[in-house]
Design a protein around this motif. Structure first.
Motif, PDB file in Angstrom:
ATOM      1  N   VAL A  15     -15.560  -6.097   2.800  1.00  0.00           N
ATOM      2  CA  VAL A  15     -15.592  -4.865   3.046  1.00  0.00           C
ATOM      3  C   VAL A  15     -14.281  -4.324   3.562  1.00  0.00           C
ATOM      4  CG1 VAL A  15     -16.590  -2.988   4.639  1.00  0.00           C
ATOM      5  CG2 VAL A  15     -17.976  -4.671   3.368  1.00  0.00           C
ATOM      6  N   VAL A  16     -13.881  -5.252   4.770  1.00  0.00           N
ATOM      7  CA  VAL A  16     -12.428  -5.004   5.183  1.00  0.00           C
ATOM      8  C   VAL A  16     -11.185  -5.094   4.034  1.00  0.00           C
ATOM      9  CG1 VAL A  16     -10.725  -5.971   6.757  1.00  0.00           C
ATOM     10  CG2 VAL A  16     -13.156  -5.858   7.307  1.00  0.00           C
ATOM     11  N   VAL A  17     -11.328  -6.011   3.221  1.00  0.00           N
ATOM     12  CA  VAL A  17     -10.319  -6.131   2.359  1.00  0.00           C
ATOM     13  C   VAL A  17     -10.257  -4.915   1.281  1.00  0.00           C
ATOM     14  CG1 VAL A  17      -9.605  -7.583   0.054  1.00  0.00           C
ATOM     15  CG2 VAL A  17     -10.187  -8.600   2.269  1.00  0.00           C
ATOM     16  N   PHE A  18     -11.453  -4.750   0.866  1.00  0.00           N
ATOM     17  CA  PHE A  18     -11.441  -3.645  -0.262  1.00  0.00           C
ATOM     18  C   PHE A  18     -11.134  -2.203   0.476  1.00  0.00           C
ATOM     19  CE2 PHE A  18     -14.205  -6.192  -2.653  1.00  0.00           C
ATOM     20  CZ  PHE A  18     -13.669  -6.578  -3.888  1.00  0.00           C
ATOM     21  N   SER A  19     -11.605  -2.170   2.041  1.00  0.00           N
ATOM     22  CA  SER A  19     -11.264  -0.797   2.480  1.00  0.00           C
ATOM     23  C   SER A  19      -9.748  -0.910   2.616  1.00  0.00           C
ATOM     24  CB  SER A  19     -12.009  -0.949   3.830  1.00  0.00           C
ATOM     25  OG  SER A  19     -11.582   0.341   4.593  1.00  0.00           O
ATOM     26  N   SER A  20      -9.013  -1.944   2.869  1.00  0.00           N
ATOM     27  CA  SER A  20      -7.754  -1.854   3.153  1.00  0.00           C
ATOM     28  C   SER A  20      -7.206  -1.716   1.966  1.00  0.00           C
ATOM     29  CB  SER A  20      -7.267  -3.340   3.833  1.00  0.00           C
ATOM     30  OG  SER A  20      -5.999  -3.408   3.753  1.00  0.00           O
ATOM     31  N   CYS A  21      -7.483  -2.207   0.726  1.00  0.00           N
ATOM     32  CA  CYS A  21      -6.943  -1.951  -0.399  1.00  0.00           C
ATOM     33  C   CYS A  21      -6.970  -0.497  -0.707  1.00  0.00           C
ATOM     34  CB  CYS A  21      -7.373  -2.804  -1.439  1.00  0.00           C
ATOM     35  SG  CYS A  21      -6.929  -4.610  -1.288  1.00  0.00           S
ATOM     36  N   SER A  22      -8.127   0.007  -0.409  1.00  0.00           N
ATOM     37  CA  SER A  22      -8.452   1.396  -0.832  1.00  0.00           C
ATOM     38  C   SER A  22      -7.549   2.260   0.020  1.00  0.00           C
ATOM     39  CB  SER A  22      -9.772   1.628  -0.541  1.00  0.00           C
ATOM     40  OG  SER A  22     -10.072   3.152  -0.950  1.00  0.00           O
ATOM     41  N   ASP A  23      -7.116   2.289   1.277  1.00  0.00           N
ATOM     42  CA  ASP A  23      -6.411   2.962   1.997  1.00  0.00           C
ATOM     43  C   ASP A  23      -5.121   2.875   1.640  1.00  0.00           C
ATOM     44  OD1 ASP A  23      -8.692   3.647   3.770  1.00  0.00           O
ATOM     45  OD2 ASP A  23      -7.912   2.050   5.469  1.00  0.00           O
ATOM     46  N   PHE A  24      -4.400   1.467   1.118  1.00  0.00           N
ATOM     47  CA  PHE A  24      -2.939   1.370   0.681  1.00  0.00           C
ATOM     48  C   PHE A  24      -2.940   2.374  -0.621  1.00  0.00           C
ATOM     49  CE2 PHE A  24       0.159  -0.856  -1.733  1.00  0.00           C
ATOM     50  CZ  PHE A  24       1.230  -1.020  -0.767  1.00  0.00           C
ATOM     51  N   THR A  25      -3.841   2.197  -1.400  1.00  0.00           N
ATOM     52  CA  THR A  25      -3.762   2.964  -2.878  1.00  0.00           C
ATOM     53  C   THR A  25      -3.903   4.352  -2.715  1.00  0.00           C
ATOM     54  OG1 THR A  25      -4.918   1.195  -3.720  1.00  0.00           O
ATOM     55  CG2 THR A  25      -4.794   3.185  -4.911  1.00  0.00           C
ATOM     56  N   ARG A  26      -4.599   4.817  -1.680  1.00  0.00           N
ATOM     57  CA  ARG A  26      -4.625   6.237  -1.222  1.00  0.00           C
ATOM     58  C   ARG A  26      -3.074   6.802  -0.592  1.00  0.00           C
ATOM     59  NH1 ARG A  26      -8.196   5.996   2.309  1.00  0.00           N
ATOM     60  NH2 ARG A  26     -10.068   5.781   0.932  1.00  0.00           N
ATOM     61  N   LEU A  27      -2.671   5.859   0.141  1.00  0.00           N
ATOM     62  CA  LEU A  27      -1.501   6.134   0.924  1.00  0.00           C
ATOM     63  C   LEU A  27      -0.426   6.136  -0.226  1.00  0.00           C
ATOM     64  CD1 LEU A  27       0.444   6.121   3.529  1.00  0.00           C
ATOM     65  CD2 LEU A  27       0.630   3.718   3.296  1.00  0.00           C
ATOM     66  N   GLN A  28      -0.223   5.366  -1.194  1.00  0.00           N
ATOM     67  CA  GLN A  28       0.705   5.411  -2.120  1.00  0.00           C
ATOM     68  C   GLN A  28       0.585   6.370  -3.054  1.00  0.00           C
ATOM     69  OE1 GLN A  28      -0.217   1.043  -4.428  1.00  0.00           O
ATOM     70  NE2 GLN A  28       2.122   1.386  -4.394  1.00  0.00           N
ATOM     71  N   LYS A  29      -0.785   6.946  -3.272  1.00  0.00           N
ATOM     72  CA  LYS A  29      -0.839   8.099  -4.183  1.00  0.00           C
ATOM     73  C   LYS A  29      -0.616   9.467  -3.630  1.00  0.00           C
ATOM     74  CE  LYS A  29      -3.785   5.722  -7.567  1.00  0.00           C
ATOM     75  NZ  LYS A  29      -5.227   5.747  -8.290  1.00  0.00           N
ATOM     76  N   LYS A  30      -1.098   9.529  -2.267  1.00  0.00           N
ATOM     77  CA  LYS A  30      -1.181  10.823  -1.507  1.00  0.00           C
ATOM     78  C   LYS A  30      -0.377  10.955  -0.117  1.00  0.00           C
ATOM     79  CE  LYS A  30      -5.915  12.093  -3.556  1.00  0.00           C
ATOM     80  NZ  LYS A  30      -7.132  12.419  -3.224  1.00  0.00           N
ATOM     81  N   GLY A  31       0.233   9.857   0.209  1.00  0.00           N
ATOM     82  CA  GLY A  31       0.725   9.820   1.335  1.00  0.00           C
ATOM     83  C   GLY A  31       2.123  10.601   1.255  1.00  0.00           C
ATOM     84  N   THR A  32       2.527  11.138   2.554  1.00  0.00           N
ATOM     85  CA  THR A  32       4.023  11.768   2.644  1.00  0.00           C
ATOM     86  C   THR A  32       4.750  10.779   2.913  1.00  0.00           C
ATOM     87  OG1 THR A  32       3.858  12.247   4.677  1.00  0.00           O
ATOM     88  CG2 THR A  32       2.944  13.983   3.671  1.00  0.00           C
ATOM     89  N   ASP A  33       6.178  11.162   2.375  1.00  0.00           N
ATOM     90  CA  ASP A  33       7.247  10.090   2.738  1.00  0.00           C
ATOM     91  C   ASP A  33       7.138   9.626   4.025  1.00  0.00           C
ATOM     92  OD1 ASP A  33       8.016  10.610   0.011  1.00  0.00           O
ATOM     93  OD2 ASP A  33       9.554  11.816   0.406  1.00  0.00           O
ATOM     94  N   ASP A  34       7.003  10.528   5.126  1.00  0.00           N
ATOM     95  CA  ASP A  34       6.970  10.213   6.515  1.00  0.00           C
ATOM     96  C   ASP A  34       6.053   9.274   6.618  1.00  0.00           C
ATOM     97  OD1 ASP A  34       8.225  10.400   9.238  1.00  0.00           O
ATOM     98  OD2 ASP A  34       5.820  11.240   9.527  1.00  0.00           O
ATOM     99  N   GLU A  35       4.587   9.470   6.051  1.00  0.00           N
ATOM    100  CA  GLU A  35       3.522   8.467   6.399  1.00  0.00           C
ATOM    101  C   GLU A  35       3.905   7.106   5.856  1.00  0.00           C
ATOM    102  OE1 GLU A  35      -0.020  11.893   6.577  1.00  0.00           O
ATOM    103  OE2 GLU A  35       0.728  11.020   4.609  1.00  0.00           O
ATOM    104  N   LYS A  36       4.212   6.972   4.491  1.00  0.00           N
ATOM    105  CA  LYS A  36       4.929   5.886   3.800  1.00  0.00           C
ATOM    106  C   LYS A  36       5.793   5.175   4.762  1.00  0.00           C
ATOM    107  CE  LYS A  36       3.799   7.349  -0.842  1.00  0.00           C
ATOM    108  NZ  LYS A  36       4.432   7.666  -2.319  1.00  0.00           N
ATOM    109  N   TYR A  37       6.852   5.760   5.013  1.00  0.00           N
ATOM    110  CA  TYR A  37       7.729   5.024   5.810  1.00  0.00           C
ATOM    111  C   TYR A  37       7.203   4.629   7.315  1.00  0.00           C
ATOM    112  CZ  TYR A  37      12.121   3.855   8.435  1.00  0.00           C
ATOM    113  OH  TYR A  37      13.066   3.355   9.080  1.00  0.00           O
TER     114      TYR A  37
END
Length: 296
Positions: A15-37
């Motif tokens: 659950v933790v792994v998939f949740s972490s992967c999901s958060d990372f994927t979401r960050l890549q797709k929808k995160g701002t440059d500041d959030e990504k940095y």
């Protein structure tokens, strides 16, 4: 009971792994440059080099000219280094110190460029082109920053790499010697390789053995040569033996080398006697009557 407990733990981890992967994927797709940095830096501090590297790689083109650009490139180079992608990290560190020559991190980047090259050098039995490049980079760093705290480490690495080149040259010289029995060219190559080694590594621990192998190679070369070249080559075997005993008077190879030396001297005397006899046959005998020819 234990199986249920194990399944429960495994489920929680997944659950933790998939949740972490999901958060990372979401960050890549929808995160701002500041959030990504900020996330990239956070992953970096946690030692998650892979995710940190992915984010920094995406950010570097869009951060160009910003205040974060310098650190993004510096961190990105380290993410590749920590993943043991040394050839990649070497190029990234080089690009950093060339781009940000006045940066507070320029010295460290130049050192890490050389150190990455050092880490990427192959075993002694492989091609050593990268080893030569790494040695040059380490020396360039020492020259550029003679007072650097990394100076001593660089000197040690250069000596280490030189040992690798030394071992490579030693094995190459021995390889020629081992294959010398097949043809005259191999004997010659063996002698040349040993001569080159002795010039390049005069203080090597391998020189005693190679000095003996040179006697053997010169002797074998003479023995298998055409008669017209034997005298000169036996003389070279004698000189190789004399060089051996001059430098290593207590060498463990002396007894075997001495036999070749004595045989070489005998062969030189034999060939000299033959040459003298041939000269006699060419020289007219002054006591012999002149040939008389009758007139027709």
């Amino acid at each position: 009971m234990q199986n249920r407990r194990f399944i429960g733990i495994l489920f929680s981890v997944l659950v933790v792994v998939f949740s972490s992967c999901s958060d990372f994927t979401r960050l890549q797709k929808k995160g701002t440059d500041d959030e990504k940095y900020k996330a990239a830096v956070n992953y970096y501090k946690k030692g998650d080099w892979y995710r940190s590297g992915i984010l920094f790689e995406e950010l570097i083109p869009v951060l160009k000219g910003s205040t974060e650009s310098e650190m993004a490139q510096f961190y990105y180079a380290y993410t590749q280094y920590h993943q043991k992608l040394y050839s990649v990290s070497a190029q990234l560190f080089k690009r950093f110190y060339e781009t940000f020559a006045r940066s507070d991190y320029a010295q460290e980047a130049m050192y890490m460029y050389a150190y990455s090259l050092y880490k990427d050098t192959p075993n002694y039995n492989l091609d050593q082109s990268n080893t030569v490049v790494a040695m040059s980079a380490l020396q360039d760093f020492i020259n550029a920053y003679p007072e650097s705290p990394f100076r001593q480490e660089c000197t040690g690495m250069i000596l280490d790499l030189r040992k690798k080149l030394e071992r490579k040259a030693y094995e190459r010289a021995k390889l020629y010697y081992k294959t010398s029995g097949f043809n005259i060219a191999s004997y010659k190559s063996s002698v040349v390789a040993i001569n080159n080694f002795q010039k390049e590594f005069p203080d090597s621990e391998y020189n005693e053995e190679l000095a003996y192998l040179k006697v053997d190679a010169q002797y074998s070369l003479a023995k298998n040569s055409l008669e017209t070249k034997q005298k000169e080559r036996y003389q070279e075997a004698v000189e190789a033996y004399q060089a051996l005993i001059d430098k290593y008077p207590n060498s463990k190879f002396l007894r075997t080398a001495e036999k070749m030396y004595e045989t070489s001297l005998k062969e030189i005397d034999r060939i000299a006697a033959q040459e003298k006899e041939k000269e006699k046959l060419k020289t007219p005998d002054p006591n012999r009557p002149a040939k008389v020819t009758s007139a027709n």
